[in-house]
Scaffold this motif. Structure first.
Motif, PDB file in Angstrom:
ATOM      1  N   GLU A  14       0.836  -1.197   0.000  1.00 45.43           N
ATOM      2  CA  GLU A  14       0.000   0.000   0.000  1.00 45.43           C
ATOM      3  C   GLU A  14       0.869   1.244   0.000  1.00 45.43           C
ATOM      4  OE1 GLU A  14      -3.967   1.591   2.410  1.00 45.43           O
ATOM      5  OE2 GLU A  14      -2.703   0.011   3.235  1.00 45.43           O
ATOM      6  N   GLY A  15       0.523   2.206  -0.862  1.00 45.90           N
ATOM      7  CA  GLY A  15       1.262   3.456  -0.940  1.00 45.90           C
ATOM      8  C   GLY A  15       2.353   3.458  -1.981  1.00 45.90           C
ATOM      9  N   CYS A  16       2.609   2.296  -2.616  1.00 45.68           N
ATOM     10  CA  CYS A  16       3.674   2.219  -3.616  1.00 45.68           C
ATOM     11  C   CYS A  16       3.154   2.371  -5.047  1.00 45.68           C
ATOM     12  CB  CYS A  16       4.430   0.894  -3.485  1.00 45.68           C
ATOM     13  SG  CYS A  16       5.456   0.806  -2.003  1.00 45.68           S
ATOM     14  N   GLY A  17       1.857   2.534  -5.220  1.00 44.62           N
ATOM     15  CA  GLY A  17       1.315   2.691  -6.562  1.00 44.62           C
ATOM     16  C   GLY A  17       1.166   1.358  -7.269  1.00 44.62           C
ATOM     17  N   SER A  18       0.050   0.683  -7.036  1.00 46.46           N
ATOM     18  CA  SER A  18      -0.165  -0.620  -7.641  1.00 46.46           C
ATOM     19  C   SER A  18      -0.537  -0.471  -9.107  1.00 46.46           C
ATOM     20  CB  SER A  18      -1.283  -1.360  -6.902  1.00 46.46           C
ATOM     21  OG  SER A  18      -1.676  -2.513  -7.621  1.00 46.46           O
ATOM     22  N   PRO A  19       0.059  -1.294  -9.995  1.00 47.89           N
ATOM     23  CA  PRO A  19      -0.326  -1.247 -11.407  1.00 47.89           C
ATOM     24  C   PRO A  19      -1.730  -1.800 -11.646  1.00 47.89           C
ATOM     25  CG  PRO A  19       1.225  -3.039 -11.012  1.00 47.89           C
ATOM     26  CD  PRO A  19       1.146  -2.247  -9.746  1.00 47.89           C
ATOM     27  N   LEU A  20      -2.366  -2.339 -10.600  1.00 50.69           N
ATOM     28  CA  LEU A  20      -3.707  -2.910 -10.731  1.00 50.69           C
ATOM     29  C   LEU A  20      -4.795  -1.947 -10.279  1.00 50.69           C
ATOM     30  CD1 LEU A  20      -2.977  -6.382  -9.069  1.00 50.69           C
ATOM     31  CD2 LEU A  20      -2.649  -5.767 -11.457  1.00 50.69           C
ATOM     32  N   GLU A  21      -4.420  -0.761  -9.815  1.00 50.45           N
ATOM     33  CA  GLU A  21      -5.385   0.091  -9.137  1.00 50.45           C
ATOM     34  C   GLU A  21      -6.526   0.557 -10.034  1.00 50.45           C
ATOM     35  OE1 GLU A  21      -3.188   3.332  -7.600  1.00 50.45           O
ATOM     36  OE2 GLU A  21      -2.531   4.079  -9.553  1.00 50.45           O
ATOM     37  N   SER A  22      -6.358   0.515 -11.344  1.00 56.92           N
ATOM     38  CA  SER A  22      -7.428   0.972 -12.230  1.00 56.92           C
ATOM     39  C   SER A  22      -8.582  -0.017 -12.311  1.00 56.92           C
ATOM     40  CB  SER A  22      -6.876   1.236 -13.642  1.00 56.92           C
ATOM     41  OG  SER A  22      -6.420   0.037 -14.232  1.00 56.92           O
ATOM     42  N   PHE A  23      -8.371  -1.262 -11.851  1.00 59.74           N
ATOM     43  CA  PHE A  23      -9.457  -2.230 -11.962  1.00 59.74           C
ATOM     44  C   PHE A  23      -9.564  -3.183 -10.766  1.00 59.74           C
ATOM     45  CE2 PHE A  23      -5.755  -3.967 -14.195  1.00 59.74           C
ATOM     46  CZ  PHE A  23      -5.582  -5.189 -13.564  1.00 59.74           C
ATOM     47  N   TRP A  24      -8.689  -3.055  -9.757  1.00 57.91           N
ATOM     48  CA  TRP A  24      -8.714  -4.003  -8.640  1.00 57.91           C
ATOM     49  C   TRP A  24      -8.383  -3.278  -7.355  1.00 57.91           C
ATOM     50  CZ3 TRP A  24      -4.984  -6.996  -5.580  1.00 57.91           C
ATOM     51  CH2 TRP A  24      -5.546  -8.140  -4.977  1.00 57.91           C
ATOM     52  N   ASN A  25      -9.146  -3.544  -6.313  1.00 50.93           N
ATOM     53  CA  ASN A  25      -8.904  -2.906  -5.015  1.00 50.93           C
ATOM     54  C   ASN A  25      -8.818  -3.942  -3.903  1.00 50.93           C
ATOM     55  OD1 ASN A  25     -11.523  -3.719  -4.999  1.00 50.93           O
ATOM     56  ND2 ASN A  25     -12.408  -1.752  -4.404  1.00 50.93           N
ATOM     57  N   GLY A  26      -8.154  -5.037  -4.195  1.00 48.68           N
ATOM     58  CA  GLY A  26      -8.029  -6.127  -3.233  1.00 48.68           C
ATOM     59  C   GLY A  26      -6.922  -5.885  -2.228  1.00 48.68           C
TER      60      GLY A  26
ATOM     61  N   SER B 288      -3.687  -5.169   0.014  1.00 39.70           N
ATOM     62  CA  SER B 288      -2.762  -4.045  -0.067  1.00 39.70           C
ATOM     63  C   SER B 288      -1.365  -4.498  -0.484  1.00 39.70           C
ATOM     64  CB  SER B 288      -2.688  -3.333   1.286  1.00 39.70           C
ATOM     65  OG  SER B 288      -2.262  -4.224   2.300  1.00 39.70           O
ATOM     66  N   MET B 289      -1.026  -5.767  -0.255  1.00 41.22           N
ATOM     67  CA  MET B 289       0.301  -6.273  -0.619  1.00 41.22           C
ATOM     68  C   MET B 289       0.154  -7.363  -1.669  1.00 41.22           C
ATOM     69  SD  MET B 289       3.298  -7.837   1.864  1.00 41.22           S
ATOM     70  CE  MET B 289       3.610  -6.272   2.667  1.00 41.22           C
ATOM     71  N   ILE B 290       0.891  -7.243  -2.780  1.00 43.99           N
ATOM     72  CA  ILE B 290       0.803  -8.207  -3.880  1.00 43.99           C
ATOM     73  C   ILE B 290       2.183  -8.421  -4.494  1.00 43.99           C
ATOM     74  CG2 ILE B 290      -1.605  -7.732  -4.518  1.00 43.99           C
ATOM     75  CD1 ILE B 290      -0.542  -5.840  -6.683  1.00 43.99           C
ATOM     76  N   PHE B 291       2.347  -9.577  -5.139  1.00 45.69           N
ATOM     77  CA  PHE B 291       3.519  -9.831  -5.971  1.00 45.69           C
ATOM     78  C   PHE B 291       3.163  -9.478  -7.417  1.00 45.69           C
ATOM     79  CE2 PHE B 291       4.361 -13.154  -2.648  1.00 45.69           C
ATOM     80  CZ  PHE B 291       5.567 -12.653  -2.196  1.00 45.69           C
ATOM     81  N   ILE B 292       4.109  -8.823  -8.088  1.00 50.40           N
ATOM     82  CA  ILE B 292       3.962  -8.546  -9.521  1.00 50.40           C
ATOM     83  C   ILE B 292       5.086  -9.283 -10.243  1.00 50.40           C
ATOM     84  CG2 ILE B 292       4.032  -6.801 -11.343  1.00 50.40           C
ATOM     85  CD1 ILE B 292       1.538  -6.629  -9.697  1.00 50.40           C
TER      86      ILE B 292
ATOM     87  N   LEU C 296       1.246 -16.649   1.325  1.00 50.23           N
ATOM     88  CA  LEU C 296       1.878 -15.539   0.619  1.00 50.23           C
ATOM     89  C   LEU C 296       0.838 -14.554   0.091  1.00 50.23           C
ATOM     90  CD1 LEU C 296       4.508 -17.592  -1.414  1.00 50.23           C
ATOM     91  CD2 LEU C 296       4.958 -16.162   0.600  1.00 50.23           C
ATOM     92  N   PRO C 297       1.244 -13.310  -0.182  1.00 48.07           N
ATOM     93  CA  PRO C 297       0.332 -12.347  -0.825  1.00 48.07           C
ATOM     94  C   PRO C 297      -0.094 -12.853  -2.204  1.00 48.07           C
ATOM     95  CG  PRO C 297       2.241 -11.224   0.086  1.00 48.07           C
ATOM     96  CD  PRO C 297       2.540 -12.692   0.147  1.00 48.07           C
ATOM     97  N   PRO C 298      -1.163 -12.315  -2.759  1.00 45.09           N
ATOM     98  CA  PRO C 298      -1.605 -12.708  -4.097  1.00 45.09           C
ATOM     99  C   PRO C 298      -0.510 -12.475  -5.136  1.00 45.09           C
ATOM    100  CG  PRO C 298      -3.282 -11.393  -3.018  1.00 45.09           C
ATOM    101  CD  PRO C 298      -2.061 -11.328  -2.161  1.00 45.09           C
ATOM    102  N   LEU C 299      -0.519 -13.298  -6.170  1.00 43.22           N
ATOM    103  CA  LEU C 299       0.440 -13.168  -7.273  1.00 43.22           C
ATOM    104  C   LEU C 299      -0.305 -12.713  -8.521  1.00 43.22           C
ATOM    105  CD1 LEU C 299       3.250 -13.649  -8.610  1.00 43.22           C
ATOM    106  CD2 LEU C 299       2.452 -15.973  -9.114  1.00 43.22           C
ATOM    107  N   TRP C 300       0.224 -11.673  -9.151  1.00 42.08           N
ATOM    108  CA  TRP C 300      -0.312 -11.192 -10.422  1.00 42.08           C
ATOM    109  C   TRP C 300       0.801 -11.215 -11.461  1.00 42.08           C
ATOM    110  CZ3 TRP C 300      -5.303  -9.545 -11.676  1.00 42.08           C
ATOM    111  CH2 TRP C 300      -6.219  -9.522 -10.618  1.00 42.08           C
ATOM    112  N   VAL C 301       0.494 -11.698 -12.643  1.00 39.95           N
ATOM    113  CA  VAL C 301       1.485 -11.838 -13.708  1.00 39.95           C
ATOM    114  C   VAL C 301       1.035 -11.033 -14.924  1.00 39.95           C
ATOM    115  CG1 VAL C 301       2.811 -13.444 -15.125  1.00 39.95           C
ATOM    116  CG2 VAL C 301       1.938 -14.184 -12.889  1.00 39.95           C
ATOM    117  N   ARG C 302       1.928 -10.195 -15.424  1.00 38.83           N
ATOM    118  CA  ARG C 302       1.645  -9.432 -16.643  1.00 38.83           C
ATOM    119  C   ARG C 302       1.624 -10.372 -17.847  1.00 38.83           C
ATOM    120  NH1 ARG C 302       2.489  -3.808 -15.768  1.00 38.83           N
ATOM    121  NH2 ARG C 302       3.828  -3.351 -13.965  1.00 38.83           N
TER     122      ARG C 302
END
Length: 624
Positions: A45-57, A59-63, A132-138
């Motif tokens: 949280e506070g680091c600018g998530s690349p998912l913020e335009s469509f996901w608000n789950g 606060s901590m995630i792996f990219i 672990l925090p959720p994992l999101w893959v580009r």
């Protein structure tokens, strides 16, 4: 040792666990390598998530993304990037956009992650499993559905993992033709078929930009000022439905001071001169601005002294009304559009009149010395007995008040004393300006504003608090002039701003929020397209909930996405003399030229599915 895939899952788990532990320790979250083609970083949280335009789950995630990009974070200096051995192995081009993995590779990584979070995979022999925090893959959108993100999110009951939510995000566009996208009934049918649901619920979201700042000519930095409204409602009737007036709405305000088109720009310039003096006092070096008038500071001060000598009689030191009005126009000139809001004060004392003249004309330290020498001599010799506000805290005000009793402290106009004297006068004057506005509009009490005008803190901190007052005034003026807010909305907004700035440093990038009825501002957006329009289709409850989110936006929602339909825009001409242009063309002022707006829509669809962790999720074949 297990199968190659089991070993790959363990390597991924070890990698993610290391990144997670370092993140919890506050170690900079630089990209970390996993195998030769993938890098991972932790975003909280506070680091600018690349998912913020469509996901608000969470606060901590792996990219996860493909190696080939260095993302500069606040904690990462260029020297650190140069020294990072795991990045220097690859020919990375700094400044390039994020690089996505193929959809097939992304599915492999999601599947490996799911294995590590499956408590039934005991044969992996993970000694102390960690959720672990959720994992999101580009993803590179190389599949027919144009998948741009794949995500996996563990579901917990206490400390026990009970399932995994899988997220699939697809993106199409840009397209100027919104009819080419799915309609609401088709989306509902697809959701029911995919999730075997008979009953679904819908929820709508729309974001409208009400006021936006445009870049001025001959400027380099683009202002990030804007005012927009987020609206949510239940029961969506159709795609791009205008929100009902019964919807819940939140106004979001982010304003930066200093726009020359601002109705309070003159006050901003006055504040900037105050800041120049404060910096000079702190550093010993004063960068004097260019004078705003032709006369020298000494000439203007002598003129003021002569006027007092000729027109003031003893202790009856009230300035004639015409002279007071002249000083006001010189010192506190404000845009005519806010004169009813920011009334010019008619009670400027001698020190405040002096500030109004000197701030526009002083160009050197020597100017200060000569001006204060003239004033002190005139007071010492009894040539003038100027009126000073009771409670004024500046050194000059105290000297003048001492002169009323025939005893005046001797001071040396050397060192930083002249700069400090002028700074104190300016602080006194500007505090009264802002307080007069907020109290005059019944937006705050003197007691509630005491934090901002206190003289018990050092001068630098007093200047910092005056800057906060000005930022609040910019917000007040914008909402009054451009959105026509009345007291019922301005009061809670200002109370929120005051509370924030009593607890936090100056931050012009902060987004102030105000719950509001859509009816208050709907005239500003009812004929416009939303910048973001979204519908959520839900079925099930709790951990059994499944969701389809379909979103249209006028800006790319995925930073690594390559347009599959480039160059498609819808052209609309807006007349510069309309109220629309006043709002959209500049946050402060009416632009006189018509502007051609180029608009295109991006469509995002996000699906969330639940998987109970009983069997191993099938893996796609390895890429070669």
């Amino acid at each position: 040792m297990g199968s190659p895939r089991h070993r790959a899952a363990l390597r991924l788990y070890d990698c993610l666990l290391q990144v997670y532990n370092e993140g919890n320790k506050g170690i900079p979250k630089d990209p970390f390598p996993f195998e030769a083609d993938v890098q991972v970083r932790l975003v909280d949280e506070g680091c600018g998530s690349p998912l913020e335009s469509f996901w608000n789950g969470n606060s901590m995630i792996f990219i996860m993304q493909k190696v080939g990009h260095v993302e500069l974070t606040d904690q990462m200096e260029e020297s650190q990037i140069d020294d990072a051995t795991y990045i220097s192995e690859f020919a990375l081009q700094k400044g390039s956009g994020p690089v996505a993995l193929s959809v097939t590779r992304a599915k492999q990584l999601i599947s490996l992650y799911t294995m590590t979070q499956n408590p039934n995979m005991t044969h992996l022999k993970i000694s102390k499993p960690v959720v672990l925090p959720p994992l999101w893959v580009r993803c590179d959108s190389s599949d027919p559905e144009h998948t741009c993100w794949l995500g996996a999110e563990p579901l917990k009951n206490g400390n026990k993992i009970t399932g995994i939510s899988f997220h699939t995000v697809t993106c199409n566009g840009p397209s100027a033709d919104i009819t080419c996208f799915a309609n609401l009934e088709d989306l509902k049918k697809a959701h029911k078929i995919r999730h075997r649901a008979s009953i679904v619920a819908t929820k709508g979201f729309a974001q409208y930009e009400l006021v936006r700042s445009t870049t001025l000519e001959d400027t380099v930095v683009e202002s990030e000022s804007n005012i927009y409204i987020d609206i949510t409602w239940s029961i969506v009737d159709k795609i791009l439905q205008t929100p009902p007036l019964t919807a819940a709405a939140t106004l979001n305000i982010r304003l930066e001071s200093g726009d020359p088109r601002s109705p309070v720009f003159q006050l901003h310039r006055e504040l900037q001169f105050l800041f120049v003096l404060a910096e000079g006092l702190k550093t010993g070096v004063t960068e004097w601005p260019e004078p705003l008038v032709a006369e020298s500071a000494v000439e203007l001060v002598q003129e003021l002294l002569n006027d007092l000598k000729n027109k003031l009689d003893g202790f009856n030191t009230s300035v004639h009304k015409s002279d007071a009005e002249k000083v006001q126009c010189d010192s506190a000139a404000v845009d005519s559009s806010i004169k009813s809001l920011f009334n010019e004060r008619g009670d400027l004392d001698f020190a405040e009149q002096l500030w109004c003249k000197m701030r526009k004309s002083v160009t050197s330290y020597q100017d200060l010395v000569e001006c204060f020498t003239l004033i002190i001599k005139s007071v010492e010799h009894g040539e003038i007995q100027p009126w000073i506000h009771q409670g004024s805290s500046s050194l000059l005000s105290k000297l003048i008040q001492q002169s009323y009793h025939g005893a005046m402290e001797a001071i040396s106009l050397s060192g930083v004393t002249p700069i400090q004297m002028l700074l104190e006068i300016g602080l006194d004057k500007m505090k009264k300006d802002y307080v007069s506005c907020f109290i005059g509009q019944e937006l705050a009490t003197l007691t509630y504003l005491d934090y901002f005008i206190s003289t018990s803190v050092e001068l630098q901190e007093q200047v910092h608090r005056i800057q906060k007052l000005h930022h609040m005034l910019e917000i007040l003026v914008s909402c009054t002039v451009f959105l026509h807010f009345k007291h019922e909305n301005l009061f809670p907004l200002m109370q929120s701003c005051i509370k924030y700035y009593k607890e936090n440093p100056l931050n012009e990038k902060h987004v102030f929020q105000l719950p509001i009825r859509p009816a208050v501002v709907n005239k500003f957006y009812q004929n416009d397209h939303a910048q973001i329009w979204r519908v959520e289709i839900n079925s099930g409850h709790g951990q059994k909930e499944v969701k389809t989110v379909w979103q249209l936006s006028t800006s790319p929602p995925v930073e690594h996405m390559t347009s599959n339909n480039p160059g498609v825009f819808c052209d609309t001409t807006v007349n510069g003399n309309t109220e629309e242009m006043l709002r959209k063309g500049g946050i402060c002022g009416n632009l006189q030229n018509s502007v051609r707006i180029r608009m295109a829509f991006y469509c995002v669809c996000k699906m969330k599915m639940l998987c109970k962790l009983v069997v191993l999720v099938a893996l796609p074949k390895e890429e070669h």
